[in-house]
Design a protein around this motif. Structure first.
Motif, short mmCIF file in Angstrom:
data_model
loop_
_atom_site.label_atom_id
_atom_site.label_comp_id
_atom_site.label_asym_id
_atom_site.label_seq_id
_atom_site.Cartn_x
_atom_site.Cartn_y
_atom_site.Cartn_z
N PHE A 1 0.83 -1.20 0.00
CA PHE A 1 0.00 0.00 0.00
C PHE A 1 0.88 1.26 0.00
CE2 PHE A 1 -2.44 3.13 2.65
CZ PHE A 1 -3.38 3.44 1.69
N GLU A 2 2.01 1.22 0.71
CA GLU A 2 2.90 2.38 0.77
C GLU A 2 3.50 2.67 -0.59
OE1 GLU A 2 6.79 3.99 3.32
OE2 GLU A 2 5.90 2.00 3.73
N ASP A 3 3.93 1.62 -1.35
CA ASP A 3 4.49 1.84 -2.68
C ASP A 3 3.47 2.48 -3.61
OD1 ASP A 3 6.84 0.76 -1.78
OD2 ASP A 3 6.46 -1.25 -2.59
N ILE A 4 2.23 2.03 -3.51
CA ILE A 4 1.20 2.60 -4.39
C ILE A 4 0.98 4.07 -4.06
CG2 ILE A 4 -1.24 2.44 -5.01
CD1 ILE A 4 -1.06 -0.55 -4.55
N LEU A 5 0.96 4.42 -2.75
CA LEU A 5 0.80 5.83 -2.37
C LEU A 5 1.93 6.69 -2.90
CD1 LEU A 5 -0.46 5.64 1.34
CD2 LEU A 5 -1.76 6.31 -0.67
N LYS A 6 3.18 6.17 -2.82
CA LYS A 6 4.32 6.94 -3.32
C LYS A 6 4.20 7.16 -4.83
CE LYS A 6 7.62 5.48 0.24
NZ LYS A 6 8.86 4.74 0.52
N ALA A 7 3.75 6.15 -5.54
CA ALA A 7 3.56 6.31 -6.98
C ALA A 7 2.50 7.37 -7.27
CB ALA A 7 3.17 4.97 -7.60
N GLU A 8 1.42 7.38 -6.49
CA GLU A 8 0.37 8.39 -6.69
C GLU A 8 0.92 9.78 -6.44
OE1 GLU A 8 -2.88 7.47 -4.16
OE2 GLU A 8 -3.17 5.45 -4.94
N ALA A 9 1.73 9.96 -5.39
CA ALA A 9 2.28 11.29 -5.09
C ALA A 9 3.28 11.73 -6.14
CB ALA A 9 2.91 11.26 -3.70
N ASP A 10 4.18 10.82 -6.56
CA ASP A 10 5.23 11.19 -7.51
C ASP A 10 4.67 11.51 -8.88
OD1 ASP A 10 7.06 10.81 -5.51
OD2 ASP A 10 7.55 8.74 -6.09
N ARG A 11 3.59 10.89 -9.29
CA ARG A 11 3.07 11.05 -10.65
C ARG A 11 1.91 12.05 -10.73
NH1 ARG A 11 3.41 4.73 -12.70
NH2 ARG A 11 5.51 4.35 -11.89
N GLY A 12 1.67 12.80 -9.64
CA GLY A 12 0.71 13.90 -9.68
C GLY A 12 -0.75 13.47 -9.75
N VAL A 13 -1.07 12.30 -9.20
CA VAL A 13 -2.47 11.87 -9.19
C VAL A 13 -3.31 12.82 -8.36
CG1 VAL A 13 -4.02 10.02 -8.49
CG2 VAL A 13 -1.83 9.47 -9.57
N VAL A 14 -2.74 13.29 -7.22
CA VAL A 14 -3.45 14.21 -6.33
C VAL A 14 -2.72 15.55 -6.39
CG1 VAL A 14 -4.23 14.64 -4.00
CG2 VAL A 14 -4.11 12.29 -4.84
N PRO A 15 -3.34 16.60 -6.99
CA PRO A 15 -2.67 17.90 -7.09
C PRO A 15 -2.27 18.46 -5.73
CG PRO A 15 -4.58 17.84 -8.53
CD PRO A 15 -4.63 16.60 -7.71
N ASP A 16 -3.00 18.17 -4.68
CA ASP A 16 -2.69 18.69 -3.37
C ASP A 16 -1.37 18.15 -2.82
OD1 ASP A 16 -3.44 20.25 -1.04
OD2 ASP A 16 -3.75 18.32 -0.04
N ALA A 17 -0.89 17.00 -3.37
CA ALA A 17 0.35 16.39 -2.88
C ALA A 17 1.59 16.91 -3.60
CB ALA A 17 0.28 14.87 -3.03
N VAL A 18 1.40 17.68 -4.67
CA VAL A 18 2.55 18.17 -5.44
C VAL A 18 3.37 19.13 -4.59
CG1 VAL A 18 3.26 19.46 -7.48
CG2 VAL A 18 1.31 17.87 -7.61
N GLY A 19 4.68 18.87 -4.50
CA GLY A 19 5.57 19.69 -3.71
C GLY A 19 5.69 19.25 -2.26
N ARG A 20 4.86 18.38 -1.80
CA ARG A 20 4.90 17.87 -0.42
C ARG A 20 4.59 16.36 -0.42
NH1 ARG A 20 -0.37 17.57 1.44
NH2 ARG A 20 0.34 17.54 3.61
#
Length: 991
Positions: free
Chosen positions: A260-279
């Motif tokens: 589950f952690e690897d999938i979350l990192k992939a979502e953050a790195d690839r801009g799936v959630v705009p709110d996570a960009v930069g953080r």
């Protein structure tokens, strides 16, 4: 009993015992039929019936064996019924017990003929076994069922043959041996049936598990939400296609076995959630922390493509979790739309004509709109936070808290959800009628009651036909406010009340002699840009002058003025054209009201959009709201009903004011003709004069009161009120009044004509009969005619009195009784009336008693009418008093007035007769044997004459005990001193 027979019997007992034990065991297995319980009990009793024979073989034991065997057969039959799907009732068990006793009695009689003195008869138990064999064949086609059916059938045939086999010791021995063998076979067959049922159940459970697994896979593929299943180590087990589509930029990282952690990192790195960009690291840490504490439930975030999703996490039994992503984009858009519409709904609350009051479940006021302020006279800050019962008169003021408590306990609605008419109390203490509709709104544990009130004082006044008042007073009352003004025919001010100084900061002299048009240039020219909510001041004044030059009434004209203190005052004016007796316009008169507090509260009011929508849907009026661009903003259900608008059409945000008017014109709402032209004319009128009130008659017969109100900042509110019933009441009252007047005129004309026609022959009858009676022209021959002449003369006089009474009664009913006031000695009138009635009283055996004080004062009244009143009362009392009775006449004067009382000991009256006796042509004595005939006009005419003098008449009576009549003249008619009497007589004589 020989040894071989005993050995065989012992084997049969053991076989039955084995059968009973195996059946009990089968009954305890999960797949066992309920019939096994009955059969186990039957086989236990069968074992007991054979076991008692192992004793000494006495006849008593043999009889006992047959009785127990009968009970066994009954239980066996119950097992067959249960096995076939039937229900064993208590009645069936009682019948089986009685049948067992009967069977014991039967076998006692047939035992000796069959030669069965040592062994029991048995036999009857074979029938349930044969039925059981048929049941096994019909319930299943397997080899196990066939074996059970065969064993039951053979055992049943063997038991049916028992009476014959037990007749000889040798055959009885082989019969018991065969019974042991058959019991063993039945035990095995019954166990095999249960085992087969268990096997079938296990196979069906396996198939069901496979089916559920297949359905789960299909469900994940067809579900409308994105779903992913993780194991206890937070590694992905499976997910549906929609889950990968939601997280498309990281789709290649979403594969079974990934953590589950690897999938979350992939979502953050690839801009799936705009709110996570930069953080990215902080976002992943927050999501893992929420996941560990299950606080992610309900979290919402926006995806890369603009969609919004909400997260729901559910723990599984093996420590894993189910993660669900749900698309909530539509809900977010609806929430934004609701926030945008809240401003329009706030405008509705501020401008509706109905008062809206919200309270909590303790009766505490939560909100109080401007219309409610106008209705009750309180400011909002005087009511909010206090108990709503302050707006109620007694007894509702004291009982209101009890109403709420009872509704909270019983949920029995007397007002909630039910519209009704009630009474309200204004700030000045005035009690007035209200129409109240209350609805209940629940939000979690919070209960709010929404009350919509309408002042129906005018409607009640119409219903009670109390609208006939002086025109000038009605004009002022309909536009009641703080200060008054008048204009002449040239629209120049001729009068302004002194309160204008408090409202506008200028005195009355500022207005006198000035034109109304100058008021606009003097007061409002500099405020148009500052007060955007009123619009262009010059345009408003131009429109108002157009209305006034057309000599039309107006209401709701608002202008503003900056007072010397610097504050801005808002004033609302209302006026009506004044016409002279010839209908020529001679000016305006009206009122002006300081509405600054209302404007202030309109800007301060705010409420949630759900509450606003609930309020307008609960209103009895139709409400339609348009924005500044004439686009439809809101439309409640009542408006659709009153205007016959289609349910699916004219949706907010899509329709316009022009489209609604065109639809109504096409329906024929504005009459025949060019629909486009009619709709355009009404649209232009609303644009020119947005504030107006008028009535509209619909083609279906309904009459609507339409109010058009301009919203602050632009926009328009149209309200529609169904006043059909009020119009019908007005028409009904008018028609009833006209019908009553026609009937009264017809009756008066008839009585006048018939009295004239009757008086002419009566004068001749009375006159000539009197000449003949007194033998003016000589004696009458024969002398026996004298009695007939007396009867003719008396009948004529009686008929003349009847006609006079009828004419007096008709005059009294028409209010035309003429009174000639003079100084009246009531004592003398009473004594002369008693002397006149003494002859009739003596003839009837009735004693008349006078009770008159010596100092009885004079009375200012019509002497002839007073004498008529006294004679009528004494005549009635004598007429309805039997022989030996008394009639008492009394008179007195006190502070309450002059009272004449006539009491008798006659036939009396009950309550119904007391009501009817005051009606014309009705008598109290309806007996065939009554002593005197009469017209039934005495008491009604007496009441009319007393009322004409301003007095009252009161009757009280008890059947068979007598009647008392009390006549009271007003104290103002009593003359207490001789000097005063002489002066009054002289004044009346001189006129």
């Amino acid at each position: 009993m020989d040894f071989a027979l005993q050995a065989a019997l012992l084997g049969a007992v053991m076989g039955s015992a084995v059968l009973a034990v195996s059946t009990i065991y089968g009954w305890t297995l999960p797949a066992s039929p309920s019939a096994y319980g009955w059969w186990a009990a039957a086989f236990v009793l069968e074992t007991a019936s054979k076991g008692v024979l192992l004793g000494n073989g006495s006849p008593l034991l043999v009889e006992t064996s047959d009785f127990i065997y009968g009970l066994s057969a009954g239980l066996s039959l119950c097992g067959v019924i249960s096995f076939m799907g039937g229900r064993v009732t208590p009645g069936l068990l009682i019948f089986g017990l009685v049948a067992s006793g009967g069977w014991a009695a039967v076998v006692h009689q047939i035992r000796l003929p069959f030669g069965l003195s040592v062994l029991p008869v048995f036999g009857i138990g074979g029938l349930p076994l044969l039925l059981g064999a048929w049941g096994f064949v019909s319930r299943g086609r397997s080899a196990v069922h066939r074996l059970a059916a065969l064993s039951f059938a053979v055992s049943g045939l063997h038991q049916l043959a028992a009476p014959l086999l037990h007749a000889h010791p040798v055959s009885a021995t082989w019969s018991f041996v065969l019974s042991q063998f058959l019991s063993m076979v039945m035990a095995v067959a019954l166990l095999l049936v249960v085992l087969r049922r268990q096997q079938n159940l296990a196979e069906s459970e396996g198939q069901r598990a496979n089916l559920l697994q297949s359905r789960l896979v299909d469900a994940l593929g067809s579900i409308h939400d994105a779903v992913a299943l993780f194991d206890g180590n937070d590694r992905l087990i499976t997910c549906n296609t929609l889950y990968r589509e939601f997280l498309l930029p990281a789709a290649d990282a979403i594969s079974p076995g990934r953590s589950f952690e690897d999938i979350l990192k992939a979502e953050a790195d690839r801009g799936v959630v705009p709110d996570a960009v930069g953080r990215e690291e902080d976002w992943v840490f927050d999501m893992l922390a929420d996941h560990a504490t299950t606080e992610a439930n309900g979290r919402e975030f926006q995806l890369y493509d603009g969609r919004w999703v909400s997260i729901s996490v559910y723990r599984t039994a093996d420590g894993g979790h189910l993660r669900i992503l749900r698309d909530v984009t539509n809900r977010k858009q609806v929430e934004a739309s609701l926030r945008e519409g809240a401003n329009w709904l706030r405008g509705i609350m501020d401008t509706v004509v109905d008062g809206i009051v919200t309270i909590d479940d303790t009766g505490m006021v939560l909100s109080f709109n401007p219309a409610a302020e106008r209705i009750f006279g309180y400011d909002s800050d005087e009511v909010v936070g206090r108990n709503v019962k302050m707006l109620m008169p007694e007894p509702f003021h004291s009982e209101h808290d009890g109403y709420l408590g009872r509704y909270g306990r019983t949920r029995e609605a007397r007002v909630v959800g039910i519209g009704r008419q009630v009474k309200g109390r204004r700030k000045d203490g005035l009690i007035f009628p209200l129409e109240l509709a209350v609805s209940e709104m629940r939000q979690d544990d919070m209960v709010t009651f929404i009350g919509v009130v309408r002042d129906i004082t005018d409607r009640k006044r119409v219903e009670d036909a109390l609208v006939d008042s002086e025109q000038r007073f009605r004009d002022l009352a309909e536009s009641a406010s703080d200060w008054f003004w008048e204009l002449d025919a040239d629209l120049l001010f001729t009068f302004v009340s002194g309160r204008v100084r408090q409202a506008l900061g200028v005195g009355p002299s500022f207005f006198i002699g000035r034109a109304f048009s100058e008021l606009g240039s003097e007061l409002g020219s500099e405020l148009g840009s500052e007060l955007g909510e009123i619009g262009d001041g010059s345009a408003d004044w131009n429109q108002q002058l157009v209305v006034m030059r057309a000599h039309r009434p107006f209401r709701g004209f608002v202008f503003s003025q900056k007072v010397p203190s610097g504050a801005i005052k808002f004033v609302e004016m209302a006026g009506r054209p004044a016409l002279d007796a010839d209908g020529v316009f001679c000016g305006y008169r009206g009122t002006a009201t300081d509405i600054t507090p209302i404007k202030r509260h309109e800007r301060e009011l705010a409420a949630q959009s759900a509450l606003r929508q609930a309020i307008i849907d609960n209103m009895g009026q139709g409400v339609v709201v348009f924005d500044g661009g004439e686009g439809l903003v809101a439309l409640n259900r009542q408006a659709r009903i009153l205007l016959d608008l289609p349910e699916g059409g004219f949706l907010p945000g899509q329709a316009t004011l022009e489209a609604v008017l065109l639809h109504l014109a096409i329906q024929g709402e504005f009459g025949r003709g060019n629909s486009l032209a009619k709709a355009a004319r009404r649209l232009g009128r609303l644009r020119r004069i947005p504030n107006q009130v008028f009535e509209h008659a619909r083609p279906n017969g309904w009459v609507l009161e339409v109010r058009s109100t301009a919203m602050p900042g632009g926009g328009l509110i149209l309200t529609f009120t169904d006043i059909t019933d009020r119009k019908k009441v007005e028409d009904t009252l008018r028609e009833a009044k006209e019908a009553a007047e026609r009937g009264n005129r017809a009756k008066a004309t008839f009585l006048a004509n018939i009295s004239h026609e009757l008086r002419t022959p009566l004068n001749a009858i009375i006159g000539f009969s009197e000449l003949i009676k007194h033998e003016i022209f000589g004696p009458m021959e024969p002398a026996s005619y004298n009695g007939y002449v007396d009867d003719i003369h008396e009948s004529g006089m009686h008929l003349l009195e009847l006609i006079n009474d009828i004419l007096d009664m008709s005059k009294a009913e028409a209010g035309m009784t003429d009174l000639v006031d003079a100084l009246v000695d009531v004592s003398a009138i009473i004594r002369s009336s008693v002397r006149m009635m003494m002859r009739r009283a003596n003839a009837n055996g009735v004693h008349i008693i006078e009770d008159l004080p010596e100092d009885l004062p004079y009375l200012r009244a019509d002497e002839r009418r007073v004498r008529q009143i006294v004679l009528n009362l004494i005549s009635n009392a004598v007429k309805f008093t039997d022989e030996g009775g008394t009639v008492t006449v009394e008179a007195k004067a006190d502070a309450q007035g002059f009272t004449i009382t006539v009491a008798d000991t006659g036939i009396g009256m009950n309550a119904d007769e007391l009501e009817r006796v005051m009606e014309p042509f009705v008598q109290a004595d309806t007996r065939l044997s009554r002593k005197y005939e009469g017209t039934g006009l005495g008491l009604p005419l007496t009441k009319a004459l007393v009322t004409a003098h301003g007095g009252t008449i009161i009757l009280s009576s008890v059947p068979d005990q007598g009647t008392t009549v009390v006549v009271t003249f007003p104290a103002a008619r009593v003359i207490t001193s001789i000097t005063e009497a002489v002066a009054a007589e002289e004044a009346w004589r001189r006129g």
